[in-house]
Design a protein around this motif. Structure first.
Motif, mmCIF file in Angstrom:
data_model
loop_
_atom_site.group_PDB
_atom_site.id
_atom_site.type_symbol
_atom_site.label_atom_id
_atom_site.label_comp_id
_atom_site.label_asym_id
_atom_site.label_seq_id
_atom_site.Cartn_x
_atom_site.Cartn_y
_atom_site.Cartn_z
ATOM 1 N N ALA A 1 -4.973 23.921 26.568
ATOM 2 C CA ALA A 1 -6.422 23.710 26.478
ATOM 3 C C ALA A 1 -6.733 22.410 25.750
ATOM 4 N N SER A 2 -6.044 22.161 24.657
ATOM 5 C CA SER A 2 -6.270 20.941 23.881
ATOM 6 C C SER A 2 -5.976 19.699 24.700
ATOM 7 N N ALA A 3 -4.929 19.748 25.522
ATOM 8 C CA ALA A 3 -4.568 18.590 26.341
ATOM 9 C C ALA A 3 -5.653 18.253 27.351
ATOM 10 N N ASP B 1 -0.551 35.265 38.476
ATOM 11 C CA ASP B 1 -0.593 33.869 38.931
ATOM 12 C C ASP B 1 -1.825 33.135 38.421
ATOM 13 N N TYR B 2 -2.877 33.865 38.089
ATOM 14 C CA TYR B 2 -4.124 33.246 37.645
ATOM 15 C C TYR B 2 -4.250 33.229 36.119
ATOM 16 N N LEU B 3 -3.335 33.904 35.437
ATOM 17 C CA LEU B 3 -3.320 33.928 33.974
ATOM 18 C C LEU B 3 -2.181 33.047 33.477
ATOM 19 N N ASN B 4 -0.997 33.612 33.297
ATOM 20 C CA ASN B 4 0.143 32.810 32.845
ATOM 21 C C ASN B 4 0.493 31.738 33.860
ATOM 22 N N GLY B 5 0.350 32.053 35.145
ATOM 23 C CA GLY B 5 0.607 31.046 36.167
ATOM 24 C C GLY B 5 -0.374 29.897 36.085
ATOM 25 N N ASP C 1 0.039 30.101 21.366
ATOM 26 C CA ASP C 1 0.246 28.699 20.971
ATOM 27 C C ASP C 1 0.391 27.791 22.184
ATOM 28 N N GLU C 2 1.103 28.255 23.208
ATOM 29 C CA GLU C 2 1.232 27.448 24.419
ATOM 30 C C GLU C 2 -0.128 27.274 25.103
ATOM 31 N N PHE D 1 -1.553 24.179 34.655
ATOM 32 C CA PHE D 1 -2.250 23.133 33.914
ATOM 33 C C PHE D 1 -1.318 22.462 32.911
ATOM 34 N N GLY D 2 -0.366 23.224 32.373
ATOM 35 C CA GLY D 2 0.610 22.630 31.473
ATOM 36 C C GLY D 2 1.433 21.564 32.166
ATOM 37 N N ARG D 3 1.885 21.852 33.382
ATOM 38 C CA ARG D 3 2.657 20.858 34.136
ATOM 39 C C ARG D 3 1.807 19.624 34.431
ATOM 40 N N GLU D 4 0.540 19.845 34.783
ATOM 41 C CA GLU D 4 -0.337 18.719 35.107
ATOM 42 C C GLU D 4 -0.570 17.808 33.917
ATOM 43 N N HIS D 5 -0.540 18.374 32.710
ATOM 44 C CA HIS D 5 -0.846 17.593 31.514
ATOM 45 C C HIS D 5 0.376 17.359 30.630
ATOM 46 N N GLY D 6 1.558 17.661 31.142
ATOM 47 C CA GLY D 6 2.780 17.375 30.402
ATOM 48 C C GLY D 6 2.990 18.234 29.175
ATOM 49 N N VAL D 7 2.489 19.482 29.201
ATOM 50 C CA VAL D 7 2.647 20.395 28.066
ATOM 51 C C VAL D 7 3.636 21.492 28.456
#
Length: 305
Positions: free
Chosen positions: A226-228, A270-274, A220-221, A279-285
């Motif tokens: 990806a959607s963001a 680092d290349y998977l969950n990291g 879900d995360e 990208f989550g931090r970059e897009h506020g997710v």
């Protein structure tokens, strides 16, 4: 057609050995393992399990020996992308380079060294049994498309896809490969580290209700990140996870990250969950589960010191 596979571990070997079976394709392989390279040159590259293949190709540990190639297929671990492409880039001065690696960020690294890059996602999997011999555990499809900032031509992408398909690795050329890539990144980030932390195969992770709920939370995360970015997944990772858990697919498969942990090798966390967390931090997710998994796997790696 002349193709060089850069990194002849399990996945790279699947591409190298199968492509070597085509009469119109000359295959080279570049790998740092002297024992693996020597065995390939002496006896061919053997695949067993899901397919029985012995590919005859030229392997080397010396990048200077590589000839000019129309295509490169990079299959190293993500943390080895930079030194691998830096050493081999001269072979692709007039060619296109495709990544079939796990994780996020490999295309950007390739584009610093070569002009035309192909974004690739592949699902076949296996493990190296001994030098020159790879166990082919899982068959699956591959999707390739242009890396937007430094794209290969669509005609090149289609030509590589056609060759891989003829070789027995079904490959589809698409105009936008981000959806398939993120589907697999989410799949891997939701399942590989859970297997690595528990020591369980993919099927055993999925049949434990508590672990399966954790997997869904990680999915879900990843979907939200990806959607963001405006990325539309080409399929639901949840369905892929359940399909892979079937006894006739990948129930008993040890994920590559579990294989790395058992061998006390650096993982691709680092290349998977990291990557998802970044990208989550970059897009506020928010991605608290991915952040937690990242910390836990880092802790396991630190315990080996």
């Amino acid at each position: 057609m002349k193709v060089c596979v850069v990194g002849c571990g399990a996945v790279g070997s699947l591409f190298a050995a199968n492509l070597a079976g085509l009469e119109d394709v000359e295959v080279w392989a570049y790998d740092l393992s002297q024992e693996h390279v020597a065995a390939i040159n002496a006896n061919g590259l053997r695949l067993s399990g899901a397919g029985e293949v012995v590919g005859q190709l030229r392997a080397t540990t010396d990048a200077a020996e590589l000839p000019a190639c129309e295509f490169g297929i990079v299959a190293t671990k993500a943390m080895h992308t930079e030194p691998a492409i830096a050493a081999t880039a001269h072979a692709f001065a007039d060619g296109a380079v495709c990544t079939v690696q796990n994780g996020l960020g490999n295309e950007e690294v390739l584009a610093r060294h070569v002009e035309r890059v192909i974004r690739g996602t592949t699902f076949p999997a296996g493990r190296v049994l001994e030098p020159g011999h790879v166990q082919w555990d899982v068959k699956g499809d591959t999707t390739i498309g242009p890396f937007e900032p430094s794209p290969a031509g669509q005609d090149e992408i289609e030509r590589l896809a056609e060759a891989c398909t003829r070789a027995g690795l079904p490959t589809t050329a698409v105009a936008d490969a981000r959806g398939p890539q993120w589907r697999k990144v989410i799949f891997n980030a939701a399942t590989n580290p859970v297997g690595a932390l528990t020591g369980l195969t993919h099927g055993r992770v999925c049949e434990d209700p508590a672990l399966r709920r954790l997997v869904s939370g990680l999915v879900d995360e990843g979907k939200a990140v990806a959607s963001a970015q405006g990325i539309t997944l080409d399929a639901d990772p949840e369905q892929l996870i359940d399909h892979a858990a079937r006894p006739d697919v990948a129930y008993d498969h040890k994920a590559s990250m579990l294989q790395d942990v058992e061998a006390r090798r650096q993982t691709e966390i680092d290349y998977l969950n990291g990557g998802i967390a970044r990208f989550g931090r970059e897009h506020g997710v928010p991605t608290p589960l991915n952040e937690a998994i990242l910390a836990l796997v880092h802790g396991v790696e630190q315990s080996w010191a």
